[in-house]
Design a protein around this motif. Sequence first.
Motif, PDB file in Angstrom:
ATOM      1  N   ILE A  20       0.757  -1.268   0.270  1.00  0.00           N
ATOM      2  CA  ILE A  20      -0.032  -0.184   0.069  1.00  0.00           C
ATOM      3  C   ILE A  20       0.910   1.396   0.152  1.00  0.00           C
ATOM      4  O   ILE A  20       0.607   2.289  -0.716  1.00  0.00           O
ATOM      5  N   PHE A  21       1.939   1.291   0.768  1.00  0.00           N
ATOM      6  CA  PHE A  21       2.961   2.419   0.982  1.00  0.00           C
ATOM      7  C   PHE A  21       3.421   2.526  -0.507  1.00  0.00           C
ATOM      8  O   PHE A  21       3.531   3.606  -1.120  1.00  0.00           O
ATOM      9  N   SER A  24       1.023   4.048  -3.120  1.00  0.00           N
ATOM     10  CA  SER A  24       0.606   5.502  -2.867  1.00  0.00           C
ATOM     11  C   SER A  24       1.781   6.355  -3.255  1.00  0.00           C
ATOM     12  O   SER A  24       1.379   7.460  -3.907  1.00  0.00           O
ATOM     13  N   ARG A  27       1.755   6.598  -7.078  1.00  0.00           N
ATOM     14  CA  ARG A  27       0.472   7.476  -7.328  1.00  0.00           C
ATOM     15  C   ARG A  27       1.034   9.007  -7.125  1.00  0.00           C
ATOM     16  O   ARG A  27       0.696   9.520  -8.166  1.00  0.00           O
ATOM     17  N   LEU A  28       1.557   9.123  -6.247  1.00  0.00           N
ATOM     18  CA  LEU A  28       1.798  10.492  -6.079  1.00  0.00           C
ATOM     19  C   LEU A  28       3.045  11.181  -6.781  1.00  0.00           C
ATOM     20  O   LEU A  28       2.807  12.078  -7.251  1.00  0.00           O
TER      21      LEU A  28
END
Length: 81
Positions: A20-21, A24, A27-28
């Motif tokens: 998940i990290f 994210s 994605r950023l």
Amino acid sequence: MENWWVNALWSITPTVLIGIFFFSVLRLILRADRTERRVYREIENEERAKLGLPRPTPQTAPDKVAPSPQPAQRGRTGCST
């Protein structure tokens, strides 16, 4: 049997959290790049309008860079002894 499920959950939790990290962060980064390109395109269009230049066509847009030509093949060099 309940202890087995707790162990399984604790075993997979770090992998899921790191996944998940990573998702994210990636994605950023992609969103920031897309926003930066959009802002750059807007600034470039404003500057072109100030100078009276036409807007770039899709073929000449800065995002579309033509591939560089391949260097010529070179033969083997060296001394034969």
